[in-house]
Write a protein that holds these residues in place. Structure first.
Motif, PDB file in Angstrom:
ATOM      1  N   LEU A  93      37.691  50.225  38.917  1.00 63.32           N
ATOM      2  CA  LEU A  93      36.194  50.674  39.043  1.00 63.32           C
ATOM      3  C   LEU A  93      35.486  49.656  39.367  1.00 63.32           C
ATOM      4  N   TYR A  94      36.176  49.116  38.847  1.00 56.95           N
ATOM      5  CA  TYR A  94      34.556  47.500  38.816  1.00 56.95           C
ATOM      6  C   TYR A  94      36.113  45.942  39.311  1.00 56.95           C
ATOM      7  N   LEU A  95      37.220  46.380  39.230  1.00 58.61           N
ATOM      8  CA  LEU A  95      37.965  44.831  40.175  1.00 58.61           C
ATOM      9  C   LEU A  95      37.256  44.661  41.039  1.00 58.61           C
ATOM     10  N   ALA A  96      37.576  42.668  40.361  1.00 57.56           N
ATOM     11  CA  ALA A  96      37.635  41.959  41.542  1.00 57.56           C
ATOM     12  C   ALA A  96      35.733  41.379  41.852  1.00 57.56           C
ATOM     13  N   ILE A  97      35.203  42.601  40.674  1.00 60.08           N
ATOM     14  CA  ILE A  97      33.822  41.912  40.974  1.00 60.08           C
ATOM     15  C   ILE A  97      33.316  40.761  40.678  1.00 60.08           C
ATOM     16  N   GLU A  98      34.149  40.168  40.421  1.00 60.21           N
ATOM     17  CA  GLU A  98      34.105  38.641  39.526  1.00 60.21           C
ATOM     18  C   GLU A  98      34.274  37.327  40.729  1.00 60.21           C
ATOM     19  N   GLY A  99      34.435  38.106  41.974  1.00 61.77           N
ATOM     20  CA  GLY A  99      35.457  37.158  43.042  1.00 61.77           C
ATOM     21  C   GLY A  99      33.423  36.977  44.193  1.00 61.77           C
ATOM     22  N   VAL A 100      32.445  37.586  43.959  1.00 60.49           N
ATOM     23  CA  VAL A 100      31.423  37.706  44.408  1.00 60.49           C
ATOM     24  C   VAL A 100      30.965  36.074  43.440  1.00 60.49           C
ATOM     25  N   ALA A 101      31.571  35.528  42.422  1.00 64.77           N
ATOM     26  CA  ALA A 101      30.412  34.587  41.401  1.00 64.77           C
ATOM     27  C   ALA A 101      31.279  32.511  42.074  1.00 64.77           C
ATOM     28  N   MET A 102      32.242  32.959  43.577  1.00 67.37           N
ATOM     29  CA  MET A 102      32.826  31.828  43.730  1.00 67.37           C
ATOM     30  C   MET A 102      31.909  31.631  44.745  1.00 67.37           C
TER      31      MET A 102
END
Length: 447
Positions: free
Chosen positions: A200-209
């Motif tokens: 449900l949340y996978l890849a949200i960390e991509g925005v930290a880039m």
């Protein structure tokens, strides 16, 4: 390795941009994949699982952003781990990140094929998924990508569609349907359902880039992330609860297109609303598909340029300024994966890569706080050390749960990792300096 110069990049992003990027990357997880968690834990049990995973992501994202702002490297997690743990740590983090994004891509492609098949039953799922793979690989290789305005537009459209979906099915919701046949609800099932809650949340960390491109990061990054997380949590809980109460939820727990099927149950398959929903749903899936394909190719590119993968994968096309071999490699892996696994198995493998990366990243954060206390940190993790500790603990539980319930998939993951590590050591790269400032992606290097 010197601290990179963040002033190379212009700080233009505001909270609305961070919201659009984060929600756009993740939104496909609201459309499919999560419903496989019902098979393991039932409706109520999966709610518990989702709430636990939500806490993990809140604490992880705010901790991970500290690393991104301090070390804005193209390779993301593998660069953080390299700095904290050395070459082998970087290799493990890089491999895990590759698995997360490379394997998420075919999962979304299968959902796109399934939605298309729902609209036009004559179109086969696998072949349609391959079609989307080929089209977006070619688009990425030619330098075509979404503008910030289009990203915002398509994300707003996807969110509006989920709100419309909830409005259509809400009158048909009954509490008795939601709690009926809840036999799978057990603690063991809650653990087994963890990968589908992570989805449900996978890849949200991509925005930290993009942390180094945010105006007033100390103020705007929390605003962007909090608004994105609140949006995704409300959509996830709303969609999952309402869908579980319109019929026997077991009918929807093994489909790649649970939402169109839910509307079809309420309004009929031939309803214009049903057809419209499935059609618009393609755009939400496309937003995430494009984002994960783009992210995976850039990860391959960055690791190749850092010496972790064959150098040919770091070549940039002279005409289009895109890493064409990295993009093509990701497309090939995605296509092969489509023919070798079921959607739920592909999701589990992608999530396995994600949680390993989360664990390595949080360990790196703790080590860097001790090893390099003077490192410039434009953004610091709030409530340190509680937030990264909570994220690390829940991630570790997820890892243990995934391994215990999916031993064959986990064996494949770790055998390939062991092969990479062995080759890395035999080549002597574990003793040499690999990354430095030269490895940073310079402005205008890629489109």
């Amino acid at each position: 390795m010197e601290n990179p110069k963040t002033e190379q990049l212009k700080r233009v992003l505001k909270p609305i941009h961070l919201w659009a990027i984060a929600v756009g990357l993740v939104i496909s997880g609201e459309y499919f994949g999560w419903n496989y968690g019902w098979k393991e834990a039932g409706t109520i049990g999966f709610l518990v699982t989702t709430l636990v995973v939500t806490v993990m992501y809140v604490t992880f994202i705010f901790s991970y952003t500290e690393l991104t702002a301090a070390i804005p490297h193209a390779g993301g997690a593998f660069a953080y781990a390299y700095r904290a743990l050395g070459p082998l740590g970087g290799l493990i983090a890089g491999y895990a990140t590759l698995v997360e994004f490379l394997i998420a891509t075919p999962a979304i492609a299968l959902a796109l094929g399934s939605y298309l098949h729902f609209l036009h039953p004559a179109l086969p799922v696998i072949e349609s998924a391959v079609f989307f793979n080929v089209v977006f690989v070619l688009l990425n290789m030619s330098g075509v990508k979404e503008s910030a305005l289009f990203s915002l537009f398509i994300t707003l459209l996807a969110v509006a569609e989920l709100l419309l979906f909830m409005g259509i099915i809400a009158p048909s919701f009954t509490y008795n349907n939601f709690i009926a046949n809840a036999i799978p609800f057990k603690w063991d099932g809650i653990v087994a359902a963890l990968p589908f809650a992570v989805w449900l949340y996978l890849a949200i960390e991509g925005v930290a880039m993009v942390a180094e491109e945010v105006k007033e990061p100390n103020k705007n990054i929390p605003r962007g992330y909090i608004s994105a997380l609140v949006t995704l949590v409300l959509l996830a809980l709303g969609v999952m609860i309402l869908t579980g109460g319109i019929t026997d939820w077991r009918k929807l727990s093994n489909l790649d297109y649970p939402l169109p099927e839910a509307i079809a149950i309420v309004l009929g398959r031939s309803s214009g609303w049903t057809q419209l929903f499935a059609s618009i749903g393609l755009f939400g899936l496309i937003a995430s598909f494009h984002g994960t394909l783009l992210a995976s190719s850039r990860q391959v590119f960055a690791m190749a340029r850092g010496g972790y993968l064959p150098a040919v994968l770091s070549k940039v096309n002279t005409r289009f300024k895109t890493p064409h071999w990295a993009i093509l490699t990701g497309g090939v892996i995605s296509t092969v994966t489509l023919y070798t696994g079921k959607t739920n198995e592909i999701i589990i493998l992608s999530v396995l890569g994600a949680v390993v990366m989360y664990i390595i990243s949080m360990i790196s954060l703790f080590i860097l706080r001790i090893k390099e206390p003077a490192l410039e940190r434009p953004f610091t993790a709030p409530f340190y050390p509680v937030f990264p500790a909570v994220a690390l603990f829940i991630s570790a539980i997820c890892l243990v749960g995934i391994i215990f319930h999916n031993r064959v998939i986990s064996l494949v993951f770790f055998v390939i990792l062991a092969a990479f590590v062995l080759l890395f050591v035999l080549m002597g790269k574990h003793k040499t300096k690999i990354l430095d400032d030269v490895m940073l992606v310079k402005p205008n290097t890629l489109k």
